[in-house]
Enzyme design. Sequence first.
Site, PDB file in Angstrom:
ATOM      1  N   PRO A   2       0.835  -1.209   0.000  1.00 46.91           N
ATOM      2  CA  PRO A   2       0.000   0.000   0.000  1.00 46.91           C
ATOM      3  C   PRO A   2       0.867   1.256   0.000  1.00 46.91           C
ATOM      4  CG  PRO A   2      -0.800  -1.583   1.623  1.00 46.91           C
ATOM      5  CD  PRO A   2       0.525  -2.093   1.143  1.00 46.91           C
ATOM      6  N   GLU A   3       0.507   2.210  -0.853  1.00 42.68           N
ATOM      7  CA  GLU A   3       1.244   3.462  -0.957  1.00 42.68           C
ATOM      8  C   GLU A   3       0.383   4.586  -0.392  1.00 42.68           C
ATOM      9  OE1 GLU A   3       2.940   3.842  -4.934  1.00 42.68           O
ATOM     10  OE2 GLU A   3       2.968   1.666  -5.148  1.00 42.68           O
TER      11      GLU A   3
END
Length: 276
Positions: A2-3
């Site tokens: 996840p960014e």
Amino acid sequence: MPEMPEIETIRRSLEPHIRGRKIENVEVLLARQIKWPEPEAFVARILQEDIVGLERIGKYLLLQLSNQVSLIFHLRMTGQLVYVAAGAADASHHNRVIIYLDDGARLVFSDTRTFGTLYAMHQDELWRIRGMAEMGPEPLSEKFTAEYLAAAAAGRKTRIKSFLLDQSKVGGLGNIYVDEALFLAGVHPMRLAGSLTGDEIQRLHEAVNRVIADGIADGGTTFRDYRDGNGGKGSHQDNLFVYGRDGEACKRCGTLIAKTKVGGRGTRFCPSCQKI
């Protein structure tokens, strides 16, 4: 992993459910994912405390508690943080920490590959998380300007792909959004950061902000593991230009999207739109 858009989506989706709730109990199912302090002290720091706010710093999610402690999650590759309403079943088979709230709901941290980390830190201890303390300006923030990007890249002999992935230079970016930003800016990922012209820096700055804003608007990118705070998938994977599309036709020019490695990271680009 996840960014920034995914963590921001999780923050926004969790906040209406858990802000103002009290932590009634904590069940630690895999103690080694708690990095600070020791698991027993970790539980003691957050037990019976109210959640007064949610904050995101780069790829870190911080639950601010009433005793000035931050409950911090770094989801890394396969971590998920999902709200489960009172009486509802939890579908995950990889739960690692379960936080029970005063309304009967649960906040469930699950992680298939167990690379995620948790911390319970007082405000004066946050420096201990080096990646967060040394993080560079985030996209969409006042400090992330084209002038900043130009100064940070000046003279750098690092590949621009690796430069953008360096969290001390730009906070919150990861493989997906860097590939997308470089495509939109028309910059080849193998270019040296210091070789970019002023016009290219300007285009890249605009592209980074655009891909992050679009990712947030689409609720993040889900290929396999990512879920928002309600357990839902993002939709940004349907709007990608290059990431995950190697061997497919470029949406702009029809050239087949190529894949290479830059700094050990799989990298997608269009050989025609991003000439070296």
